[in-house]
Design an enzyme around this catalytic site. Structure first.
Site, PDB file in Angstrom:
ATOM      1  CD  GLU A 114      -1.098   0.175   3.659  1.00 38.37           C
ATOM      2  OE1 GLU A 114      -1.957   1.088   3.654  1.00 38.37           O
ATOM      3  OE2 GLU A 114      -1.453  -0.901   4.496  1.00 38.37           O
ATOM      4  CB  CYS A 123      -2.756  -4.106   6.701  1.00 34.44           C
ATOM      5  SG  CYS A 123      -1.906  -2.833   7.198  1.00 34.44           S
ATOM      6  CG  HIS A 183      -2.575  -6.083  10.847  1.00 38.01           C
ATOM      7  ND1 HIS A 183      -1.550  -5.702  10.194  1.00 38.01           N
ATOM      8  CD2 HIS A 183      -3.239  -5.075  10.821  1.00 38.01           C
ATOM      9  CE1 HIS A 183      -1.464  -4.558   9.999  1.00 38.01           C
ATOM     10  NE2 HIS A 183      -2.415  -3.988  10.316  1.00 38.01           N
ATOM     11  CG  ASN A 195       1.551  -1.366  10.807  1.00 32.96           C
ATOM     12  OD1 ASN A 195       1.732  -2.438  10.390  1.00 32.96           O
ATOM     13  ND2 ASN A 195       0.500  -0.427  10.880  1.00 32.96           N
TER      14      ASN A 195
HETATM   15  P1  HMG Z   1      -2.865   8.007  21.099  1.00 28.86           P
HETATM   16  O1  HMG Z   1      -4.087   8.967  21.130  1.00 28.86           O
HETATM   17  O2  HMG Z   1      -1.564   8.545  21.293  1.00 28.86           O
HETATM   18  O3  HMG Z   1      -2.900   6.854  22.283  1.00 28.86           O
HETATM   19  O4  HMG Z   1      -2.881   7.057  20.007  1.00 28.86           O
HETATM   20  P2  HMG Z   1      -3.727   6.799  23.594  1.00 28.86           P
HETATM   21  O5  HMG Z   1      -3.810   8.238  24.418  1.00 28.86           O
HETATM   22  O6  HMG Z   1      -4.948   6.046  23.710  1.00 28.86           O
HETATM   23  O7  HMG Z   1      -2.644   5.817  24.278  1.00 28.86           O
HETATM   24  C1  HMG Z   1      -2.195   4.541  24.106  1.00 28.86           C
HETATM   25  C2  HMG Z   1      -2.286   3.624  25.085  1.00 28.86           C
HETATM   26  O8  HMG Z   1      -1.274   3.785  25.906  1.00 28.86           O
HETATM   27  C3  HMG Z   1      -3.374   3.492  25.897  1.00 28.86           C
HETATM   28  O9  HMG Z   1      -3.699   2.372  26.424  1.00 28.86           O
HETATM   29  C4  HMG Z   1      -2.889   4.616  27.129  1.00 28.86           C
HETATM   30  O10 HMG Z   1      -3.643   4.117  28.589  1.00 28.86           O
HETATM   31  C5  HMG Z   1      -1.452   3.929  27.266  1.00 28.86           C
HETATM   32  P3  HMG Z   1      -5.249   1.713  26.262  1.00 28.86           P
HETATM   33  O11 HMG Z   1      -5.976   2.378  26.958  1.00 28.86           O
HETATM   34  O12 HMG Z   1      -5.538   1.902  24.848  1.00 28.86           O
HETATM   35  O13 HMG Z   1      -5.088   0.157  26.677  1.00 28.86           O
HETATM   36  N1  HMG Z   1      -0.719   4.929  28.017  1.00 28.86           N
HETATM   37  C6  HMG Z   1       0.279   4.551  28.824  1.00 28.86           C
HETATM   38  N2  HMG Z   1       0.594   3.269  29.488  1.00 28.86           N
HETATM   39  C7  HMG Z   1       1.656   3.096  30.199  1.00 28.86           C
HETATM   40  N3  HMG Z   1       2.420   4.270  30.727  1.00 28.86           N
HETATM   41  C8  HMG Z   1       2.003   5.717  30.191  1.00 28.86           C
HETATM   42  C9  HMG Z   1       1.013   5.755  29.617  1.00 28.86           C
HETATM   43  N4  HMG Z   1       0.365   6.602  28.672  1.00 28.86           N
HETATM   44  C10 HMG Z   1      -0.523   6.296  28.099  1.00 28.86           C
HETATM   45  N5  HMG Z   1       2.882   6.490  30.706  1.00 28.86           N
HETATM   46  C11 HMG Z   1      -3.284   5.200  18.362  1.00 28.86           C
HETATM   47  C12 HMG Z   1      -2.844   5.446  19.896  1.00 28.86           C
HETATM   48  C13 HMG Z   1      -2.953   3.770  18.395  1.00 28.86           C
HETATM   49  C14 HMG Z   1      -4.409   5.478  18.067  1.00 28.86           C
HETATM   50  C15 HMG Z   1      -2.164   6.076  17.419  1.00 28.86           C
HETATM   51  O14 HMG Z   1      -0.877   5.496  17.593  1.00 28.86           O
HETATM   52  C16 HMG Z   1      -2.630   5.772  15.913  1.00 28.86           C
HETATM   53  O15 HMG Z   1      -3.442   6.638  15.632  1.00 28.86           O
HETATM   54  N6  HMG Z   1      -1.728   4.924  15.258  1.00 28.86           N
HETATM   55  C17 HMG Z   1      -2.220   4.437  13.810  1.00 28.86           C
HETATM   56  C18 HMG Z   1      -3.384   3.769  13.771  1.00 28.86           C
HETATM   57  C19 HMG Z   1      -3.431   2.297  14.092  1.00 28.86           C
HETATM   58  O16 HMG Z   1      -2.293   1.517  14.178  1.00 28.86           O
HETATM   59  N7  HMG Z   1      -4.482   1.646  14.248  1.00 28.86           N
HETATM   60  C20 HMG Z   1      -4.596   0.120  14.417  1.00 28.86           C
HETATM   61  C21 HMG Z   1      -5.801  -0.453  13.910  1.00 28.86           C
HETATM   62  S1  HMG Z   1      -6.156  -0.143  12.351  1.00 28.86           S
HETATM   63  C22 HMG Z   1      -4.792  -1.181  11.342  1.00 28.86           C
HETATM   64  O17 HMG Z   1      -4.496  -2.193  12.029  1.00 28.86           O
HETATM   65  C23 HMG Z   1      -4.887  -0.872   9.947  1.00 28.86           C
HETATM   66  C24 HMG Z   1      -3.210  -0.358   9.643  1.00 28.86           C
HETATM   67  O18 HMG Z   1      -2.329  -1.314   9.914  1.00 28.86           O
HETATM   68  C25 HMG Z   1      -3.432   0.367   8.207  1.00 28.86           C
HETATM   69  C26 HMG Z   1      -3.608  -0.634   7.349  1.00 28.86           C
HETATM   70  O19 HMG Z   1      -4.663  -1.429   7.080  1.00 28.86           O
HETATM   71  O20 HMG Z   1      -3.250  -0.201   6.125  1.00 28.86           O
HETATM   72  C27 HMG Z   1      -3.128   0.858  10.577  1.00 28.86           C
END
Ligand code: HMG
Length: 392
Positions: free
Chosen positions: A80, A112, A234, A277
């Protein structure tokens, strides 16, 4: 019935690595957010002379020592992060690997999910042409906006595998559950280098697709949770798989066994935790990691493998690990590949990942930086030129 599955598998990744503690410091985020919250430690970064073609060729190169090249009549390249709207990246790889001219090459895309589509197409094809082999290459570079919350979930790698009727690693089974829905959780318009993502929604969409695939596989094939010894997911970041599996366990009222069942996922995380990723390659990097790092012999284990591509298509398919599979793995080489990457600082990482694209047809030569055996030497008059090189 013809047995079809994966005969050999290998991977390649970027020559550079960024420690996510450095990124956390730069963004003013607590280190544990990435390590514990996302389950990630490092991300691979491509050098200026690496791209999906060079990584794809490097991943596939070693496979050719174990398969008769003349039998490879199909190369499916899943990506992709395509480099051309028309020409398949696999054609450059076809040349770099000196494959037969009587081998069809095509590129597949659905975020993906692309490599899983390739695998299913290959499996059906092999049933009709059992004397042939299909080479699948999944290769991607994950790029989001710098300084966005998605930045720690980048990475890059290629996984290559041979599909045929003499599988040595895993045999594919018929049951599979599928789910498709038109959603905007992640997308990259043609004019953009970086993907747009609605992060929180994408995580929910992933889990929704998994549950829907589960319902589909259950309804069509009558499978039960207990039919599977292990799950392999994945891995956009490893915590995503933990959350998804937790949901499945909850759906099956298995939360009292959660600790053990989640531990079962761990060996599939080893490589992704250090690579990040790699989109279409990510599910297969997880599978390879599972095969190479599970402490016990997986022979005969039934696997449920979940592939998710945003946008979205999900597929939960099934496979069995074959006796003697460990003889065909390259665990030490993979360990070295990851250890030998050169550590870079934030400045170099941003320079590399967000380097401006040459759009005016002028010539740009790349210095030799890759540690791999293929390089993207230059771009000239809008044409990309690749070459085989001696590994540094
Ligand atoms: P964010 O807003 O920074 O994260 O983005 P958050 O504030 O929700 O924090 C993440 C986790 O860290 C949370 O845990 C926090 O509590 C924890 P959860 O509540 O979710 O269990 N946290 C801590 N833990 C320990 N110590 C600390 C601490 N602070 C916070 N001090 C997000 C996270 C994944 C949304 C962002 O990185 C993102 O947008 N990533 C890209 C999208 C993605 O990977 N999506 C996955 C599903 S879609 C998919 O898999 C397809 C893809 O591969 C693309 C394709 O298909 O081509 C992406």
């Amino acid at each position: 019935m013809i047995l079809v599955g994966i005969e050999d598998i290998d991977f390649a990744t970027g020559s550079y690595v960024l420690d996510l503690r450095d990124l956390a410091r730069d963004l003013g985020v607590e280190e544990d957010k990435y390590r514990l919250g996302l389950g990630q430690e490092m991300m691979s970064v491509p050098s200026c002379d690496e791209d999906i073609v060079t990584m794809g060729a490097a991943a596939a190169e070693k496979l050719l020592s174990r398969v008769d090249k003349n039998k490879i009549r199909t190369l499916l390249f899943a990506t992709e992060s395509g480099i051309d709207q028309s020409k398949a990246a696999g054609i450059y790889v076809h040349k770099l690997l000196n494959l037969n001219s009587s081998c069809r090459v095509v590129e597949l895309k659905q975020a993906c999910y692309g490599a899983t589509a390739a695998l299913q197409l290959a499996a059906s094809y092999i049933k009709v042409h059992p004397q042939e082999k299909v080479l699948i290459i999944a290769s991607d570079i994950a790029r989001y906006e710098p300084r966005s919350s998605a930045e720690p979930t980048q990475g890059c790698a290629a996984v290559a595998f041979v599909v045929g009727n003499e599988p040595k690693l895993v045999a594919l089974e018929e049951p599979s559950g599928i789910y498709t829905e038109d959603i905007m959780d992640f997308w990259r318009p043609n004019y953009r280098q970086e993907a747009f993502v609605d992060g929180k929604f994408s995580a929910k969409a992933y889990i929704h697709a998994l549950r829907s695939c589960w319902i589909d596989i259950q309804n069509r094939f009558g499978l039960r949770f207990e039919n599977f010894k292990r799950f392999c997911y994945h891995l956009p970041f490893t915590k995503m798989a933990v959350k998804a599996h937790h949901q499945l366990l909850q759906d099956h009222q298995l939360l009292e066994k959660e600790k053990r069942l989640l531990e079962n996922l761990e060996p599939s995380f080893n490589y992704s935790r250090l690579v990040g990723n790699c989109y279409s390659a990510s599910t297969y990097l997880g599978l390879l990691s599972l095969l190479e790092n599970a402490p016990e012999d997986l022979k005969g284990e039934k696997l449920a493998i979940f592939s998710y591509g945003s946008g979205c298509v999900g597929e939960l398919f099934t496979a069995t690990v074959l006796e003697g599979y460990s003889l065909y793995l390259r665990k030490q080489e993979h360990r070295n590949l990851l250890l030998n990457r050169k550590k870079i600082d934030i400045e170099k990482y941003r320079q590399l990942l967000y380097a401006p694209v040459v759009k005016d047809g002028s010539r740009k030569e790349h210095p030799h930086e890759t540690l791999g055996s293929f390089r993207f030497r230059e771009i000239d008059q809008h044409k990309r030129l690749y070459e085989k090189c001696s590994p540094k």
